[in-house]
Design an enzyme around this catalytic site. Sequence first.
Site, PDB file in Angstrom:
ATOM      1  N   GLY A  75       0.234   5.918   5.070  1.00  0.00           N
ATOM      2  CA  GLY A  75       0.977   5.075   6.008  1.00  0.00           C
ATOM      3  C   GLY A  75       2.148   4.385   5.360  1.00  0.00           C
ATOM      4  N   GLU A 122     -17.564  18.546   2.606  1.00  0.00           N
ATOM      5  CA  GLU A 122     -16.731  19.224   1.614  1.00  0.00           C
ATOM      6  C   GLU A 122     -17.291  19.036   0.206  1.00  0.00           C
ATOM      7  OE1 GLU A 122     -12.568  19.162   4.167  1.00  0.00           O
ATOM      8  OE2 GLU A 122     -12.851  17.647   2.610  1.00  0.00           O
ATOM      9  N   GLY A 141      -0.230   4.404   0.225  1.00  0.00           N
ATOM     10  CA  GLY A 141      -0.964   5.563   0.744  1.00  0.00           C
ATOM     11  C   GLY A 141      -0.134   6.305   1.770  1.00  0.00           C
ATOM     12  N   ASP A 185      -6.093   2.959   7.712  1.00  0.00           N
ATOM     13  CA  ASP A 185      -7.518   2.622   7.609  1.00  0.00           C
ATOM     14  C   ASP A 185      -7.777   1.128   7.714  1.00  0.00           C
ATOM     15  OD1 ASP A 185      -7.818   5.280   7.187  1.00  0.00           O
ATOM     16  OD2 ASP A 185      -8.704   5.142   5.189  1.00  0.00           O
ATOM     17  N   GLY A 234       0.822  -1.207   0.000  1.00  0.00           N
ATOM     18  CA  GLY A 234       0.000   0.000   0.000  1.00  0.00           C
ATOM     19  C   GLY A 234       0.852   1.251   0.000  1.00  0.00           C
TER      20      GLY A 234
END
Length: 428
Positions: free
Chosen positions: A14, A170, A12, A299, A10
């Site tokens: 992290g 948002e 992302g 997450d 991953g």
Amino acid sequence: MHHFKVVVVGGGFGGLAIAKKLASTKIDVCLIDKKNHHLFQPLLYQVATAALSPADIAIPLREIVSDYDNITVTMGEVIDVDKVKKRVVLGNGDEIEFEKLVLATGARHSYFGNDHWEQFAPGLKTINDAIKIREKILLSFEKAERLDSYKESSKYLNFVIIGGGPTGVEMAGSIAEIAYKTMFKNFRKINPQKSRIYLIEGFDRILPPFPPSLSKRAKKDLEKLGVTVMVDKLVTNVTDEGVEIGSQFIPSKNVIWAAGNQASPILKVLDTELTRAGTAIVNKDLSIPNYPDIFVIGDAACFKKEDGKPLPGIAPVAIQQGRYLAKLIKKGAPIENRKPFKYFDKGSLATIGKAKAVGFVGKIKCSGFFAWLGWLALHVLYLTGFRNRISVGLQWFFHYFAGIRGARLIYHSVDDDLPKSKEDVPEN
């Protein structure tokens, strides 16, 4: 078969935090992602609402780590993890051995058992999601312009956002700005100001993680923008024609899902305890029970604080967990000597529209123009890549002073699924 000291799945917030902190060390790292880019997810809604282009908030992973010889990037999808033999299996059957494994696989949107709603109410987690939603929004105005009947065109001018967390708030504010400010001067027959924008939240207020006074301020700001905020309301059905909320029906061809997350299904192969949302319940050092060399962060993880509540699925949590793990791996401390992960809460910010935002740090609350400036500064600061920061900063400058949204390109035909126009008296 390739062998690495650390395998990170991953790219992302992290995963990238670990890779950066282990860069230029003697620890060989393999960073695996099914995409070739790191995505700045907090600004994804601005791509979906034509304020930014995809390249503004995404940067190739190889570009980010190109200067670090100890980091190898592999584009592929992990489909299995052998915890005993310590190896991951990719989609084509390739195997990669590890000494330490970090799963930072993020999450997708969850429909709480109603997965068939996804085709009518897309979520917002990837560049593809954002582009699809952007096209749908822009095409809706074009379709409404083609239709003589207000009854037919109104469902293209109704927008329903399900979920009143930061993303939903948002998104609602951004769509309101498109409809009521950006688009109204571009059309002849329809008035985009006839748009109706609905934000639906099942809790008794929007922005549930925020202090109640800021939730109230955000609701007031959204209503000033023309958004209808509906709280304490649960969606009971979503169809091609619109949204059902109990006995109420809102006709809409533009439904956006921002109501819940489900962790990546790859965690199921770990054969460890998962929450209802599919996140892995981790130890205080972010490892899974009985396997001290396999970690889950961001997450994908359920890390419970001292009060028993799990940490929220937000970027600062993933970044701090990534940095903590990198330090832990560098030290190579045995499990009994590992200090537990501690999260430092720096507060939260959410923008409602131009010059409007709400935020808090500890007990200090802020709202309005200065909160918005803080939001702008933080997001530019956290963006990866010097070019991205300049590009986003300039586009926000032009948007603020001229109301320009520069990414309003449509690639599909407007005639797809467009009903034949029926003469009708337009609404006054």
